[in-house]
Every structure is written in C-alpha cells, then in structure tokens.
Design a protein around this motif. Structure first.
Motif, mmCIF file in Angstrom:
data_model
loop_
_atom_site.group_PDB
_atom_site.id
_atom_site.type_symbol
_atom_site.label_atom_id
_atom_site.label_comp_id
_atom_site.label_asym_id
_atom_site.label_seq_id
_atom_site.Cartn_x
_atom_site.Cartn_y
_atom_site.Cartn_z
ATOM 1 N N LEU A 43 -50.881 -42.315 -14.044
ATOM 2 C CA LEU A 43 -49.746 -41.803 -13.270
ATOM 3 C C LEU A 43 -49.084 -42.913 -12.465
ATOM 4 O O LEU A 43 -47.855 -42.968 -12.338
ATOM 5 C CB LEU A 43 -50.212 -40.676 -12.343
ATOM 6 N N ASN A 44 -49.880 -43.788 -11.937
ATOM 7 C CA ASN A 44 -49.332 -44.899 -11.158
ATOM 8 C C ASN A 44 -48.456 -45.798 -12.022
ATOM 9 O O ASN A 44 -47.371 -46.225 -11.610
ATOM 10 C CB ASN A 44 -50.478 -45.702 -10.535
ATOM 11 N N GLN A 91 -60.812 -36.370 -18.522
ATOM 12 C CA GLN A 91 -59.592 -36.579 -17.732
ATOM 13 C C GLN A 91 -58.313 -36.352 -18.544
ATOM 14 O O GLN A 91 -57.223 -36.305 -17.973
ATOM 15 C CB GLN A 91 -59.576 -37.993 -17.142
ATOM 16 N N ILE A 92 -58.439 -36.197 -19.868
ATOM 17 C CA ILE A 92 -57.249 -36.100 -20.712
ATOM 18 C C ILE A 92 -56.478 -34.811 -20.455
ATOM 19 O O ILE A 92 -55.253 -34.835 -20.234
ATOM 20 C CB ILE A 92 -57.641 -36.213 -22.204
ATOM 21 N N GLU A 93 -57.169 -33.688 -20.483
ATOM 22 C CA GLU A 93 -56.467 -32.410 -20.310
ATOM 23 C C GLU A 93 -55.764 -32.311 -18.951
ATOM 24 O O GLU A 93 -54.591 -31.936 -18.885
ATOM 25 C CB GLU A 93 -57.438 -31.244 -20.496
ATOM 26 N N PRO A 94 -56.453 -32.641 -17.822
ATOM 27 C CA PRO A 94 -55.728 -32.594 -16.542
ATOM 28 C C PRO A 94 -54.562 -33.575 -16.474
ATOM 29 O O PRO A 94 -53.529 -33.273 -15.871
ATOM 30 C CB PRO A 94 -56.813 -32.927 -15.505
ATOM 31 N N LEU A 95 -54.727 -34.746 -17.099
ATOM 32 C CA LEU A 95 -53.621 -35.707 -17.118
ATOM 33 C C LEU A 95 -52.418 -35.125 -17.845
ATOM 34 O O LEU A 95 -51.273 -35.227 -17.379
ATOM 35 C CB LEU A 95 -54.071 -37.011 -17.795
ATOM 36 N N HIS A 96 -52.665 -34.487 -18.993
ATOM 37 C CA HIS A 96 -51.578 -33.866 -19.746
ATOM 38 C C HIS A 96 -50.881 -32.788 -18.908
ATOM 39 O O HIS A 96 -49.655 -32.665 -18.936
ATOM 40 C CB HIS A 96 -52.114 -33.261 -21.048
ATOM 41 N N LYS A 97 -51.671 -31.992 -18.171
ATOM 42 C CA LYS A 97 -51.084 -30.938 -17.340
ATOM 43 C C LYS A 97 -50.159 -31.534 -16.279
ATOM 44 O O LYS A 97 -49.073 -31.008 -16.012
ATOM 45 C CB LYS A 97 -52.186 -30.127 -16.665
ATOM 46 N N ILE A 98 -50.597 -32.628 -15.681
ATOM 47 C CA ILE A 98 -49.785 -33.253 -14.626
ATOM 48 C C ILE A 98 -48.505 -33.830 -15.212
ATOM 49 O O ILE A 98 -47.420 -33.686 -14.635
ATOM 50 C CB ILE A 98 -50.597 -34.339 -13.891
ATOM 51 N N ILE A 99 -48.618 -34.491 -16.366
ATOM 52 C CA ILE A 99 -47.431 -35.076 -16.993
ATOM 53 C C ILE A 99 -46.402 -33.985 -17.307
ATOM 54 O O ILE A 99 -45.206 -34.149 -17.064
ATOM 55 C CB ILE A 99 -47.838 -35.845 -18.275
ATOM 56 N N ILE A 270 -39.095 -31.186 -11.980
ATOM 57 C CA ILE A 270 -40.522 -31.145 -11.634
ATOM 58 C C ILE A 270 -40.928 -29.721 -11.250
ATOM 59 O O ILE A 270 -40.204 -29.035 -10.535
ATOM 60 C CB ILE A 270 -40.809 -32.112 -10.467
ATOM 61 N N GLU A 271 -42.077 -29.281 -11.744
ATOM 62 C CA GLU A 271 -42.651 -27.995 -11.340
ATOM 63 C C GLU A 271 -43.440 -28.236 -10.051
ATOM 64 O O GLU A 271 -44.645 -28.503 -10.060
ATOM 65 C CB GLU A 271 -43.559 -27.454 -12.440
ATOM 66 N N ASP A 277 -50.375 -28.333 -6.580
ATOM 67 C CA ASP A 277 -51.729 -27.792 -6.768
ATOM 68 C C ASP A 277 -52.631 -28.778 -7.503
ATOM 69 O O ASP A 277 -53.812 -28.949 -7.148
ATOM 70 C CB ASP A 277 -51.664 -26.477 -7.545
ATOM 71 N N LEU A 278 -52.089 -29.433 -8.527
ATOM 72 C CA LEU A 278 -52.883 -30.396 -9.303
ATOM 73 C C LEU A 278 -53.211 -31.636 -8.483
ATOM 74 O O LEU A 278 -54.345 -32.136 -8.510
ATOM 75 C CB LEU A 278 -52.125 -30.782 -10.582
ATOM 76 N N PHE A 279 -52.232 -32.141 -7.741
ATOM 77 C CA PHE A 279 -52.484 -33.293 -6.873
ATOM 78 C C PHE A 279 -53.527 -32.936 -5.805
ATOM 79 O O PHE A 279 -54.353 -33.778 -5.426
ATOM 80 C CB PHE A 279 -51.191 -33.758 -6.217
#
Length: 936
Positions: A43-44, A91-99, A270-271, A277-279
């Motif tokens: 993300l960074n 970490q892949i699934e949460p990363l995809h959700k954030i993206i 952006i949602e 919530d994810l952050f």
C-alpha cells in the motif's frame, strides 16, 4: 505517428510489489496476531506511485492461483522457487480487499501470469492512443517497451524507455526475449542454451540478429570475434529445442482474452467506510484520518484537475478526432449524426440487398455488454458508423440534440428483414447482443469467421486481425497517410465518443473485403459450399438461442459437493504426507521429484529437458499403474481439485444475476473436425464416468413442472466407421443390433458372447475406439496395462475380424498424403499440414488424425444437422414447452414441460435418427429426469 493521450495508464505488477514488500519490511503483526507487513508495504508503494503520477486509470495485476500455460510447456518452470510462506499467503486476501476499497481496479487471470495480463493491457492501450507506465522490477517486462510504453523501477523510481533498456541490458527491447532464450533466466528456471552466458549471448545477437536469424546462419557464429566462437555453433545446434522452449517461456503474451475496456480501469471513488474498517482492523493508525476523508490516495485538487483535463481532451477530440479525421480521409468513412443521412443510408442498404455490418459494444460479453454503435459497408473502402447509445456520446448543451438516439428503432426493420443478406464476423455474438434490444437479427448469410474456418480448419485462429493479415495482407488496424477532413472536423465540434468508433469502421470494411475474398473460394468447391450453407451457417442462430436460454443450476447441490470434495482433498493431502513421511507441497514439481525419486527411490520413467526425473501426469500414471501409492494419491488429488475449482466452486459464480442461469459460449471455429466446443463454462469436460462428475451433473436441473430430456447418439463414431470402411462384419453386427464391444471382446478372448465380463467389455471398448483413433500397439499396451506383445495380438485379432477397417486406415493415410486433407461424408475438409512433416512424431499424429478426423467430423455434421432440424421444429411450434439448452459431445439436452415429454421424445428421436442415412442404423438413446444425471 499520432500524438498519444496525455493521461497515462499505469499498470502495476502487484506480485512483484508483494514479494518486495514481504522481503524488505520486518514481520509486522496486529494485536490479533495477523501478519500485516506485506500489506503495509504494498500500500505504501502504491500510494507513492499514485501521488507522484496522479493517474485517472490504473490496474493492479496479481498472479492467479494454479498453473499457467508455461507449466504445461515446461514442468520445471519456476519449480525451484519455494512455496509462498503461509504468513505471506494470509495477507493476499486482505490486501485485495483494501485495494478494491480504494477504488483501484484489480485483476487476476487464471492460466496466465500477471506479466501476460500487463502485456495485453499495455499493447491494447497503446493501440488506442494511450501512453502506458508499467511499474515493476521484472526484467522480462523490458520486451514490452516502446516509445509509448515505459517501465518504472519500483526501487529507484528510474524510468526505462527504449534507450534505457539498451543501456541497461545491452540489447533493444525487441531482442530481450532472444537474449533470455540464449542465456536463460535462473529466477524463472528458464534453461537457455548450456554454456552460453550473458556476454556470449550479446555477442551472437549483435553479430547476427535474433534467434531465427541465428539458426538460419549457424555457419556465421564461428566467424564472430569472441572467445570460444568456433564451438558455440555446435552447442546451439545441439540445444535448439532448449533455445526454442526458452523463447516461448520468456515471451510475454499480449493477446490474453480479457473482458476489460479502458474505461473499466478508471479509478473509482474510495469506499471510505470499508477502507476505514480495514485500516482499523490491520492497525494502520497513521492512515485512518486519510481513509475517513477520502484523501488517502491523492490530493483532491489534483484529481479534479486530472479529470477535467481528460474531459477537455474528449471535448476537443484531441487524439480521437485526429485519428478519426485521418482515417475518414484515407478510407472514406463516415459517421452519421442526423436523421436525413440515416434514412438515406437505410435506403441504400435496402437497395444493395447484401451488406456487411458490425456491432460496437463496451464489452465482449453478449449477455452483459452494451451496444454503443453499428457500422455498415456496401462497397470496399467505404463504411458508415451510427452511434446508437446516448451513453456513447458527449453532446454539449449548446448544440441541438439531433434525433438519432432512436436509430435502433429505424434500423430494426432492416436488421430483421430476412431478404436483406448480412455479412459479419462472429454473427452469433451480434445476434445474441441485438436480441437483448428486441431485434431479431435475420438474413444471416455470411460469417467471415466461418468462411475462413470452412476453407481451412487447421489454422486455429479466426479473429479479424489474423484473417486480415492472412488474406488481405493487412497487419494492423491503424491510421496511415494523415490528412484533414472538413466534414469530420465539423462533427468533432459537436460530438465526442467514449468508445473510439474508428476501429469499428475499419472492422466492417475488412469484414466486407474478407467475404469478397473468401466466398469465391468456397463457391469453387460445390460440396464445401453445401457444408457452409446447409450446416455451419444455419447452426449460428441455433447456438445463439441455446446460449441465451442457458441452463438452470442448483447452488445447494454444488455447495455440498464443494464441501465433500474439500474434505476428500484434505484427507488425500494427509495420506500423501504420511506416505512421503514429511510435509510437502503436492503441486511443487521439485519437492515431488525429490520425494519420489531420491527418498522413495521410485523408477525414473523419463527425464525432462533439465535432466531431472520427470514427474508429469504421464509419468505419475505409469508409476501408479505399477502399484506405487503416492503417485496414485497425487493423481486423485489433482483430478478432484480440478473438478472442484472448475465446476463445484466456479459454476455458482457464473450464474447470471438477471436470468438466474448459466450461459455457456459455443464455438464452431475451434476444433479442426467441425465439432462444437464450449467455454465459460466448458461443458464438454465434466467427467461422465466418475461419481464426482455425476454429482456435478445432478446440479443441472429443470425448472418447476419441467424435466430434463437427454438424447444421446449411441456409438455414433463406430457406426460412422462402419459406413466409411464398408466392413461387412461390422455392418452386419450393427444391423443385427449387437453390442459391438461385447462382440469384439468375445472374439478377442475366444469366449461366448454371454460370457463376456465387464472388464473384458471395457478392454474391447478401448480397442474399438483406440484403433479408430489410430492407436499403436505401444499406446494400447499403455492404456490396458498389458505387454506390447499382448497388445499387438489384440490388434491382429481385431483387424482379422474387421479387415476392411484396416484397409480404411491405409486408404486414409494415402488419401491424406496425396490430397493434404481428408473429408467427412458431407464434404467438410480437414487439412493435415503435418502429414508431410519430417518430424516423425508430428507426422504420426497427422496419420492418426487422417483416420479419425473423417469419423469425428461426420459425427459433428450429423448432430449439427439434427440441431438445425430440431430448432426449426421448435420455432414452428412457437411454444416454450420444449427448449434446447445444451449440446455436449454426441448429446443434446432439453428442458421439456411434463405435459410434452411423450411427444417431444418421439419427435426428437425421429429427427436425430433421420437426418443422415448410413449403411447402419443411427440409434438415439433418450432419458428424462429432474436433473441431467437422472436423464441418463
């Protein structure tokens, strides 16, 4: 060259980002014990990239799960890499959700790598006039670089254009693949040519040229001025197969089929709630405030400026108008924006009686895509485009909105007129699309895809670009000879387009020109013309209707089967680990090789190109047949995993939300024999002999008050073989209604017909079908797990029983060698270019095809004729009591109202058994049930 659009498309190699972040940052975890370091790092990097470049369009592409086509080419591809660590995989699934919550388009495409998706998107965007920026550290990507496609290194932020690629790698972008083919690539386990390193590879490429030129001029290698040049030519010659394999492995695909448009890659809002919530969950506290106010990705002022700039570009027609102007001038293409001109066009199309047309959509999916425009052509070099959707246009308020948004209403009578003949490319798509707009496309006369397929089904690619290159010598759909066009300049001030109509205009022109080139060739051969006009073209609307009808699926059955398969996969994995004595990745070739051949000391059946013992499917099958347990477990695990991934998990996701059904796509121009294939989903590959496959078929259900009716041709290919060979014994047995497999078994094993066991019948069936496919004694021995001598004995007995079948095989070999092709009973031609090959393997394969292709092709023609006749009957009935919903191999599947079962069974059998007369009876077996499996 045209000026590129100012807003770049950014393509991010997400997998590259992921591994870099994981290995660069320390192991970070939140208070719940969840790893977060890779998420934070990716993300960074994304944030820095976007803040720096302020794009309006972007795509983050990750590798999908599972194997790719490269693994099929080379089983050791990337096999040396360790499996992904669990704390990275988590970490892949949460990363995809954030993206996704950030509004950033994310893509994963199975069967290919992220590089291939990036390559396809980059080339497509470049063709549409966009500059592309690829963010990656992968050196393979350098092959994509052009003046309009640039790489940006994610480590040092350095850009690589053509000059920078040359400075860094010593060769221009167009030779990067050749460089990797020679020197190999240890990071991907691409072998390259042994003993050729980077310096030697550079010297050869600079001295001679690309790989093809090198192998055409091997004698020149010795004259090059580098150490050891005299010995290199022999090494190149000896390892040509490795060089060619390495070239294929290193080549990034740029033609992946993607249902993605440029507009799909626009950054969405952006949602904020989801992102916050994810952050919060992953404890990225310093970003919470940015997530709350929606400013995490970029400065609001800059994003407004960027979107305003893009809007201004559209309004002024900066690139599209220039491109359109140039093209309209050189090709006499027009865009209609008023009713008077539209009515004049309709009048000219009616007068012409035959014309080419093409639909313009925002998606390749005919079920969900939206119609944007239509283009027409009567004369080569002249074409007209009609925008038909308000969404396809920007019309300033100061301009009176001309009344052509109802263009479809005016065009409908023209498109539905059965006496006005239409020429198209993949008209099945156009018919299905227009049906959603209430237009029943009729007068379907010529499809250039099918015309070219009828002329030669061995090419394998029938899209417009390939056909234009092959038959018209048009290698690109781009603009040349830039000039101004006053008429279009006037239009461009009034209207702009979200989707560029120019390629659509040229496409319809190319369709017309292709037809004028292909149709005279078909007409020269009367029997070929008959196949085209009586079978393949009438089949187009039949397939379109079947696709649109779709099939009903029971989600609950599939959900239970997925759980069942998941449990079995877990148990198989435990058994495999127990048998191996250690934990290992069942899909890791390297780990499997080590356990099978080093630890368990199993016999080495074959070695791969790298010299390591092969552990591919064929080898595992042979080892399993010898009684070794672990190979058997691995094969079963892979089989069930494929069934779970392809069907029980995937089918529910493919249910159309509007229809509640699954809509497969049928294809006429894929197989070489004329057989219909399907995709999305592939119905042909659902196993019919395994219990798991049968449970999948249970999920294909009939609606309330209906039943599934399945009508299957019985042993149709053997019956066609009897007809084509004229074998008296085979014909007599079919006419007597005997079970051919039992009769063959009785003769093979010297027993009475009633004494034949199930196993003996199964072996006889393998022989009947195997020899029909040109199987050798070696192949039969392998299939039945018997000795070569026993297999040859079976073959000798078989041909003694059916001597004219043997004569048929010899006759077909000679015919194919003399003509270069074989034919079905109807006259469909199937070319066999490898029949003349010096490569023994290829030539033998062509000889086997010479035996089977006329049989399989005739069976395909039979079921196509039956489908056409049944569809005609159904259209005459004008009722929904009977619907044809699937075609799978030699089987047709229907939904039939309970009140019409008896009548439908009788009529379907009558049509299917009568459409083509053979010297033996055609028999159709029909069953009914609440689901597809019960109907068998």
């Amino acid at each position: 060259m045209n000026k590129m659009l100012t807003c770049p498309l950014i393509l991010v190699d997400g997998s590259s980002y992921l591994y870099r972040a994981y290995h660069t940052l320390p192991l970070l975890i939140n208070s719940a014990g969840e790893p977060t370091g890779a998420i934070y790092g990716v993300l960074n990097m994304l944030r820095s990239l976007i803040l720096c470049h302020q794009p309006t369009h972007i795509a983050i592409i990750f590798d999908a799960k599972g194997k790719t086509f490269r693994d099929k080419l080379f089983s050791s591809y990337k096999s040396h890499r360790r499996p992904m660590p669990d704390n990275l995989r988590d970490q892949i699934e949460p990363l995809h959700k954030i993206i996704k919550a950030l509004g950033l388009p994310l893509m994963t495409i199975s069967g290919v790598e992220a590089d291939d998706v990036i390559g396809t998107l980059a080339r497509s965007a470049e063709k549409s006039g966009h500059h592309v920026l690829i963010s990656t550290i992968d050196k393979d990507m350098a092959q994509l670089v052009t003046p309009n496609i640039t790489l940006i290194n994610t480590i040092n932020n350095r850009r690589l254009g053509p000059k920078e690629v040359y400075d860094k790698y010593g060769v221009p972008p167009e030779l990067i693949i050749d460089l990797l083919a020679l020197m190999g690539d240890s990071s991907d386990n691409i072998p390259g040519v042994p003993n050729i390193g980077e310096k030697t590879a550079h010297a050869i490429l600079k001295g001679i040229g690309n790989l093809k030129q090198i192998y055409r001029n091997l004698d020149k290698v010795a004259t090059l001025s580098f150490r050891g040049a005299k010995n290199i030519a022999e090494k190149l010659k000896l390892h040509k197969d490795k060089a060619e394999l390495s070239y294929l492995l290193a080549t990034i695909k740029t033609d992946v089929k993607l249902n993605t448009t440029y507009d799909d890659l626009r950054i969405k809002p952006i949602e904020t709630t989801t992102l916050y919530d994810l952050f919060s969950q992953y404890e990225f506290k310093r970003w919470l405030e940015n997530a709350k106010n929606g400013s995490w990705l970029r400065d609001k002022k800059k994003i407004i400026q960027a979107h305003q700039s893009e809007k201004n570009n559209n309004k002024n027609m900066l690139d599209i108008a220039q491109k359109a102007t140039d093209f309209l001038t050189t090709q006499n293409y027009k865009i209609i924006i008023d009713d008077v001109t539209l009515c004049a066009l309709i009048a000219s199309l009616k007068t012409a009686k035959i014309f080419a047309f093409n639909t313009h959509t925002d998606s390749l999916d005919e079920i969900t895509g939206n119609l944007v425009g239509l283009s027409f052509a009567i004369t080569p070099g002249l074409a007209t485009y009609i925008p038909v959707s308000l969404d396809s246009l920007y019309v300033p308020d100061i301009v009176e909105r001309v009344n052509y948004y109802n263009a479809l209403e005016k065009l409908k009578p023209l498109l539905e007129d059965i006496y006005l003949l239409k020429i198209g490319q993949n008209l099945k798509y156009d018919q299905s699309l227009l049906a959603r707009y209430g237009i029943k496309l009729q007068g379907i006369a010529f499809d250039t895809m099918i015309e070219s397929y009828n002329l030669d089904s061995s090419h394998g690619s029938y899209d417009l670009a390939h056909l234009s290159a092959r038959y018209l010598n048009r290698t690109a759909i781009f603009l040349k000879n830039i000039k101004r066009n006053k008429e279009y300049q006037e239009i461009s001030h009034k209207i702009t387009f979200k989707q560029d109509p120019i390629c659509n205009l040229e496409a319809v022109d190319l369709i017309l020109q292709l037809h004028l080139k292909l149709w005279p060739e078909i007409k020269k051969i009367a029997i070929l013309k008959k196949v085209f006009t009586e079978i393949d073209m009438p089949c187009v609307p039949v397939l379109s209707r079947m696709e649109r009808t779709g099939v009903l699926i029971n989600r609950n059955i599939l959900s239970k089967e997925s759980k069942n398969l998941g449990d079995r996969l877990y148990e198989l994995e435990k058994r495999a680990h127990k048998d191996a004595g250690e934990l290992f990745n069942l899909y890791s070739t390297k780990q499997l090789q080590c356990i099978l051949f080093k630890k368990q000391k199993l016999p080495v059946i074959r070695k791969n190109l790298g010299g390591a013992p092969s552990a591919d499917k064929e080898v595992l099958t042979k080892l399993a047949a010898k009684g070794f347990q672990l190979p058997s477990i691995i094969l079963e695990h892979r089989s069930l995993a494929k069934l779970k991934g392809s069907y029980s998990d995937k089918l529910p996701q493919m249910i159309n939300p509007n229809t509640g059904r699954i809509h497969t796509s049928y294809h006429q121009a894929v197989t070489t024999t004329g057989r219909i294939s399907s995709s999305n989903p592939n119905l042909q590959n659902i196993p019919i002999r395994s219990a798991e496959g049968r449970r999948i078929r249970h999920a294909f259900i009939a609606p309330q008050n209906y039943k599934i009716l399945a009508a299957d041709y019985s042993q149709i290919e053997l019956r066609v073989m009897a007809h084509l060979s004229g074998d008296k014994m085979l014909i007599a047995e079919f006419n007597a209604g005997k079970d051919i497999h039992c009769a063959t078994a009785a003769d093979m094993f010297g027993i009475k017909l009633e004494e034949v066991s199930t196993v003996q019948r199964r072996d006889a069936k393998a022989i009947n079908f195997g020899l029909m496919y040109g199987m050798s004694a070696f192949g039969l021995a392998r299939q039945l797990n018997i000795t070569h001598v026993a297999a040859q004995s079976h073959i000798d007995i078989y041909f003694a029983r059916y001597p004219q079948v043997l004569e048929y095989t010899k006759r077909m070999h000679q015919y194919a060698f003399h003509k270069g092709y074989v034919e079905t009973i109807e006259g469909r031609r199937m070319y066999l270019p490898d029949i003349y090959s010096r490569n023994l393997v290829r030539r033998k394969a062509a000889e086997r095809s010479a035996i089977n292709a006329p049989i399989q092709g005739t069976a395909a023609d039979i079921i196509k004729r039956a489908m056409i006749s049944i569809d005609t009957w159904l259209m005459q009935q004008k009722t929904i009591l009977v619907r044809m919903i699937m075609q799978v191999h030699d089987e047709l599947v229907f939904e039939v109202h309970e009140s019409a079962i008896e009548q439908s069974t009788k009529k379907v059998r009558e049509i299917m058994e009568a459409d083509l007369r053979l010297t033996v009876p055609i028999v159709v077996e029909i069953g009914t049930g609440r689901n597809w499996e019960q109907a068998h």
